[in-house]
Design a protein around this motif. Structure first.
Motif, PDB file in Angstrom:
ATOM      1  N   GLU A 216      -0.841   4.731  -4.023  1.00  0.00           N
ATOM      2  CA  GLU A 216      -0.510   4.277  -5.376  1.00  0.00           C
ATOM      3  C   GLU A 216       0.977   4.462  -5.701  1.00  0.00           C
ATOM      4  O   GLU A 216       1.582   3.607  -6.355  1.00  0.00           O
ATOM      5  N   SER A 217       1.557   5.584  -5.249  1.00  0.00           N
ATOM      6  CA  SER A 217       2.958   5.806  -5.620  1.00  0.00           C
ATOM      7  C   SER A 217       3.863   4.766  -4.940  1.00  0.00           C
ATOM      8  O   SER A 217       4.853   4.313  -5.515  1.00  0.00           O
ATOM      9  N   ARG A 218       3.490   4.359  -3.736  1.00  0.00           N
ATOM     10  CA  ARG A 218       4.272   3.307  -3.073  1.00  0.00           C
ATOM     11  C   ARG A 218       4.154   1.979  -3.823  1.00  0.00           C
ATOM     12  O   ARG A 218       5.113   1.214  -3.915  1.00  0.00           O
ATOM     13  N   LEU A 219       2.975   1.728  -4.353  1.00  0.00           N
ATOM     14  CA  LEU A 219       2.785   0.481  -5.109  1.00  0.00           C
ATOM     15  C   LEU A 219       3.627   0.489  -6.385  1.00  0.00           C
ATOM     16  O   LEU A 219       4.160  -0.547  -6.795  1.00  0.00           O
ATOM     17  N   GLN A 220       3.762   1.662  -6.993  1.00  0.00           N
ATOM     18  CA  GLN A 220       4.608   1.768  -8.187  1.00  0.00           C
ATOM     19  C   GLN A 220       6.072   1.495  -7.820  1.00  0.00           C
ATOM     20  O   GLN A 220       6.781   0.800  -8.551  1.00  0.00           O
ATOM     21  N   ILE A 221       6.492   2.034  -6.678  1.00  0.00           N
ATOM     22  CA  ILE A 221       7.874   1.786  -6.227  1.00  0.00           C
ATOM     23  C   ILE A 221       8.065   0.291  -5.939  1.00  0.00           C
ATOM     24  O   ILE A 221       9.113  -0.288  -6.232  1.00  0.00           O
ATOM     25  N   ALA A 222       7.016  -0.333  -5.397  1.00  0.00           N
ATOM     26  CA  ALA A 222       7.123  -1.763  -5.040  1.00  0.00           C
ATOM     27  C   ALA A 222       7.490  -2.615  -6.255  1.00  0.00           C
ATOM     28  O   ALA A 222       8.180  -3.630  -6.129  1.00  0.00           O
ATOM     29  N   LYS A 223       7.041  -2.189  -7.436  1.00  0.00           N
ATOM     30  CA  LYS A 223       7.379  -2.956  -8.655  1.00  0.00           C
ATOM     31  C   LYS A 223       8.887  -2.949  -8.892  1.00  0.00           C
ATOM     32  O   LYS A 223       9.440  -3.913  -9.401  1.00  0.00           O
ATOM     33  N   GLN A 224       9.540  -1.850  -8.520  1.00  0.00           N
ATOM     34  CA  GLN A 224      11.001  -1.778  -8.668  1.00  0.00           C
ATOM     35  C   GLN A 224      11.705  -2.661  -7.638  1.00  0.00           C
ATOM     36  O   GLN A 224      12.898  -2.918  -7.757  1.00  0.00           O
ATOM     37  N   PHE A 225      10.973  -3.068  -6.605  1.00  0.00           N
ATOM     38  CA  PHE A 225      11.564  -3.887  -5.549  1.00  0.00           C
ATOM     39  C   PHE A 225      11.069  -5.338  -5.623  1.00  0.00           C
ATOM     40  O   PHE A 225      11.075  -6.044  -4.632  1.00  0.00           O
ATOM     41  N   GLY A 226      10.648  -5.726  -6.806  1.00  0.00           N
ATOM     42  CA  GLY A 226      10.378  -7.136  -7.045  1.00  0.00           C
ATOM     43  C   GLY A 226       8.942  -7.585  -6.877  1.00  0.00           C
ATOM     44  O   GLY A 226       8.646  -8.767  -7.063  1.00  0.00           O
ATOM     45  N   ALA A 227       8.022  -6.671  -6.516  1.00  0.00           N
ATOM     46  CA  ALA A 227       6.623  -7.095  -6.365  1.00  0.00           C
ATOM     47  C   ALA A 227       6.082  -7.564  -7.718  1.00  0.00           C
ATOM     48  O   ALA A 227       6.260  -6.888  -8.731  1.00  0.00           O
TER      49      ALA A 227
END
Ligand SMILES: [Zn+2]
Ligand SMILES: [Zn+2]
Length: 365
Positions: A216-227
């Motif tokens: 989940e924490s990686r998915l949250q970071i992914a939002k900062q990278f344009g996901a």
């Protein structure tokens, strides 16, 4: 000659699965035909974890570490690929692999990254004078046939260090499969490669960039990278993801699939989520694994183009450096590097990397 040429280097030797890294000192010998580099920073890549856990074989003893940058530490006759001289103190990045330029793969297949005499940093058995071959050390020695670039001053060390493995692999893979502005994409895996793929695709004009992971924490970071869409595969079923992706793409399915997780389920899932005429690039299966239950009937009837890509064409490193230079204010690249350990604490660094609390754990000699 600099002070380093007659000095000693410290290396962390990997001696086998289940054994701790062993720090040892080796004498530095250098010639004008090599480039002696003082390591500034190295990061632990997923491939290093595959090797240490035994999922992938390695000839030991071996100095691991291939995501690494440093400064030129001694005089050399070798130039950067742009033809610029390499002066002592210059910050450089280099290709993971060497190539000869003349063998079957270099010349006829345009695959210098699979050169028949290829040498891969951080993956080779280190004996005698040839021990300075990996990044988990104070020094590394670059050979002829390595593609070397100066790192632009605007890029800091944390931003620069994963460029020569993770980012270049992603950029090469996406260039190989081809990107088209306005398309939709789904990425399997929100580790370093997946995050790079997300922002790269957004910059290529992708409207939908969905990403799937169990962390989940990686998915949250992914939002900062344009996901634009994130799916936790632990809580959302493959079928549910497929349904949402269809709704998001006017009922067609996704144009481009990007496999960067190495999970056996990734490729079958991606092919299921693709539209008729979809394309899929797979980069993550860098270790041998049992057969994947791929639905070949689906592959054929949906006219899916599937491409496997390993390593990267050395010249892609330049595009990767430019990508960071151009987008460093837009995405928090340096935040992907979590804790930094000294070389003497490499065993603790690997323990942290296996816990996957952060995207990358760094080692600073
Ligand atoms: Zn790597
Ligand atoms: Zn070759």
């Amino acid at each position: 000659m600099s002070e380093n040429s007659d000095g000693v280097a410290q290396v962390a030797l990997f001696k086998g699965v289940g054994m701790p890294f062993e720090l040892c000192e080796v004498p530095i010998t250098n010639t004008a035909n090599t480039v002696l580099v003082k390591v500034s920073l190295a990061t632990i890549c997923g491939s290093d974890l595959h090797t240490v856990s035994g999922r992938r074989g390695a000839e030991v003893p071996c100095v691991l570490g291939h995501e690494v940058i440093g400064t030129v530490a001694d005089r050399t006759d070798i130039c950067s690929v742009d033809g610029k001289p390499l002066g002592i103190g210059d910050r450089i990045a280099w290709s993971l692999t060497t190539s000869c330029g003349g063998c079957h793969y270099c010349e006829n297949k345009n695959l210098p990254q699979k050169c028949q005499t290829m040498f891969k940093y951080g993956h080779a058995q280190g004996v005698g004078e040839n021990v300075l071959t990996g990044g988990f050390a104070t020094h590394i020695k670059l050979r002829k046939g390595t593609t070397i670039y100066h790192i632009p001053d605007s890029i800091n060390d944390a931003e620069a260090v994963p460029i020569n493995c993770a980012l270049s692999t992603v950029v090469n893979g996406l260039q190989q499969i081809g990107t088209r502005s306005g398309e939709t994409a789904v990425i399997h895996g929100a580790g370093m490669l997946g995050l790079y793929a997300a922002c790269f695709l957004r910059e290529e004009g992708y409207k939908v960039v969905a990403i799937v992971d169990k962390n989940e924490s990686r998915l949250q970071i992914a939002k900062q990278f344009g996901a634009t869409h994130t799916f936790n595969a632990d809580t959302v079923s493959t079928e549910e993801i497929g349904t949402i992706l269809k709704e998001t793409t006017h009922g067609y399915g996704v144009d481009l699939g990007v496999e960067v997780s190495g999970a056996p389920s990734a490729l079958p899932n991606l092919c299921g989520w693709l539209t008729i005429g979809g394309r899929c690039v797979t980069l993550g299966y860098v270790y041998p694994l049992d057969s994947v239950p791929l639905n070949l009937h689906q592959l054929v009837t949906k006219c899916i183009s599937l491409k496997g890509v390993h390593n990267y064409h050395p010249h892609v490193l330049k595009s990767a450096l430019s990508f960071i230079e151009n987008n460093r204010m837009k995405y928090p690249f340096s935040e992907l590097i979590g804790q930094t350990y000294p070389l003497s604490k490499i065993n603790a660094a690997f323990e942290a990397a296996f816990r996957q609390d952060t995207i990358r754990v760094a080692i600073c000699p």
